[in-house]
Structures are given as structure tokens and as C-alpha cells.
Design a protein around this motif. Structure first.
Motif, PDB file in Angstrom:
ATOM      1  N   CYS A 101      -9.267  14.964  11.943  1.00 24.41           N
ATOM      2  CA  CYS A 101      -8.022  14.432  11.378  1.00 24.41           C
ATOM      3  C   CYS A 101      -6.891  15.445  11.548  1.00 24.41           C
ATOM      4  N   TYR A 106      -7.668  11.044  14.644  1.00 19.34           N
ATOM      5  CA  TYR A 106      -7.692   9.803  13.867  1.00 19.34           C
ATOM      6  C   TYR A 106      -6.875  10.037  12.601  1.00 19.34           C
ATOM      7  N   SER A 107      -6.517   8.963  11.952  1.00 14.82           N
ATOM      8  CA  SER A 107      -5.598   9.042  10.819  1.00 14.82           C
ATOM      9  C   SER A 107      -6.318   9.429   9.536  1.00 14.82           C
ATOM     10  N   ALA A 108      -5.537   9.853   8.559  1.00  9.63           N
ATOM     11  CA  ALA A 108      -6.099  10.163   7.246  1.00  9.63           C
ATOM     12  C   ALA A 108      -6.682   8.904   6.614  1.00  9.63           C
ATOM     13  N   LEU A 111     -10.098   8.439   8.003  1.00  9.09           N
ATOM     14  CA  LEU A 111     -10.982   9.452   7.424  1.00  9.09           C
ATOM     15  C   LEU A 111     -11.436   9.033   6.033  1.00  9.09           C
TER      16      LEU A 111
END
Length: 267
Positions: A101, A106-108, A111
Motif C-alpha cells: 500500500c 493498491y489502495s488503502a 488493504l
């Protein structure tokens, strides 16, 4: 000739371990929800089996404190070894997904979605094993000593002051994520076993707290005691506080340190 600053060994060097951890995290973030949930249930079950094995070892009253702690920790390493080799999704180990992240893979949101789904699956798997062991009368082994140890372990964990449980959670997941990190460096099943065994022995022997293990130990102790020794309120408080400690230790302390060492800000 190698161009990096690390000696050539039969394992990935730390910078390459970081790259692998990021890549693995990216794969985990994209696992379909049903598959992730099933694999998370397996991980909870596997960690519980490690706890089951540990309770059996610690039920031997002939063992003094230190041998019991060390052998119990070695037995518990079955759980993480199974997760690393058989393939399963464990919330505490997945705290290292923070690296991907931070690297922008990839995005929070992705996650947090993955963490929540895996956490829930780990809980289901842990509870399933606890129910099976109650029905199997596993606690009756060694003349009922296994049941006595299981209840005493649950009582001791629920009696911890929240601050102590939090910091024990930090130390636990530093060691668990270290085991996962070193497992990434290994290239064989033996490598992964050795990577899992020592850190897990360390955190169990030192009495540190693992939220997924506690999802097995505490409900199992509750079932065996009939609610007379352990309460649902104490269980919920312990697991919540330990979860927060695990996240600080695994994601922020260990993961954050390796990101500062090898992440994108380090040109």
C-alpha cells in the motif's frame, strides 16, 4: 559478480525480500473474496492446531517452566508453518501488506477490505476448531490435564491488564511478521520451517499475545469452563487490545522499518 552490497547466500537478500513482500501483498489484495475467506478460515484453523499441540505439551506436569515454554512454543510453530507452506491467509502475517500500500500498488481501501475479510475468516476457523475439540473431548487427554491447562491459559490471558496485553501484542507480531519476512527469503520447505520455528518459539515462550491464537484459546477455555472462569466481555477486550498491538508491531514497527530501509523513498 554480484552488484549489491550483500553477500551471495542461498536465500533472497533483504532488498529482494522487500520486493517479494510487496508483490505478495499485491496478489493478496486481489484475491476474490470467497477464496480469501476460505483461505482465512484455514489459517485460523491451522493456528488453532498449533495452539492445540501446545496445550498437549504444556499438560505434562513433569516439565519445568523453561522446557515447557520452549517445547510449547516449538509445538505452536506448527500453525504458522502450515500457513506459510500449505497456503492460507493469516491476518497478523498479512499486516506486512502495508508495504504494498505504501508503495502505491493498491489502495488503502483494498488493504482494509482484505484485512477485515481475513480477520473474520480467521475467527471462523479458530472457533470451528474449538468446537470440534470440545466434541472430540480433546481436553480429556492426559487424565483431563489438557482441559485444566486450556482453562488456565484462557484465564491468564483474560486477566492481563489491557496495557500489558497491548504491548505483548506488539512484540508478538514483530516476531510473527519477522517469521513471514524470513520465510519470503527462503527457497525450500525446510527454509520456511526454520524461519517459522524460532520466532514463534520466542513469542510463545515469552508470553506475548497473538490475536488469532487467542480466538482459539479464549473461546476454547470458555467452552471447557462453562463460562465460570472466562467471560465473553473479557474475551472481547483481550482480543481487541491484542489486535491493535499486533497491528502496531507487525504493520507499523516491523513493516514500517523495512519500508524506510527499502521503500520508494530510498533511491
Amino acid at each position: 559478480m554480484p552488484t549489491n552490497d550483500y553477500p551471495t547466500v542461498d536465500a533472497l537478500v533483504p532488498a529482494k525480500v522487500f520486493a517479494k513482500a510487496v508483490s505478495v501483498g499485491e496478489g493478496k489484495a486481489s484475491i476474490p473474496p470467497l477464496r480469501a475467506f476460505v483461505l482465512a478460515c484455514l489459517a485460523g484453523f491451522f493456528i488453532g492446531m498449533g495452539g492445540m499441540f501446545m496445550l498437549l505439551v504444556k499438560s505434562d506436569a513433569a516439565l519445568s517452566f523453561t522446557p515447557s515454554a520452549l517445547l510449547g512454543g516449538f509445538a505452536f510453530s506448527l500453525g504458522l508453518f502450515a500457513v506459510l507452506v500449505a497456503g492460507a491467509e493469516l491476518f497478523t502475517g498479512n499486516n506486512l501488506m502495508l508495504l504494498g500500500c505504501l508503495e502505491g500498488r493498491y489502495s488503502a481501501t483494498a488493504l482494509l477490505r482484505s484485512w477485515c475479510l481475513v480477520y473474520l475468516g480467521n475467527l471462523v476457523g479458530s472457533l470451528l476448531l474449538a468446537v470440534i475439540l470440545v466434541l472430540a473431548n480433546f481436553g480429556g487427554m492426559n487424565g483431563g490435564a489438557v482441559s485444566e491447562v486450556a482453562v488456565s491459559v484462557a484465564v491468564a490471558k483474560c486477566s492481563l491488564p489491557p496495557l500489558s496485553a497491548f504491548f505483548r501484542g506488539i512484540m508478538c507480531n514483530v516476531l510473527v511478521c519477522l517469521a513471514v519476512w524470513m520465510g519470503f527469503a527462503g527457497k525450500t520447505v525446510v527454509d520456511k520451517f526454520l524461519a517459522a520455528a524460532m520466532p514463534v518459539m520466542g513469542f510463545v515462550a515469552c508470553g506475548f499475545e497473538h490475536c488469532i491464537a487467542n480466538m482459539f484459546f479464549l473461546p476454547y477455555g470458555l467452552m471447557l469452563s462453562g463460562g465460570s472462569a472466562v467471560t465473553m466481555g473479557a474475551i472481547c477486550v483481550n482480543i481487541l487490545v491484542v489486535t491493535l498491538g499486533n497491528m502496531v508491531g507487525g504493520a507499523l514497527l516491523l513493516g514500517g522499518a523495512y519500508w524506510l530501509a527499502f521503500g520508494r523513498n530510498d533511491a
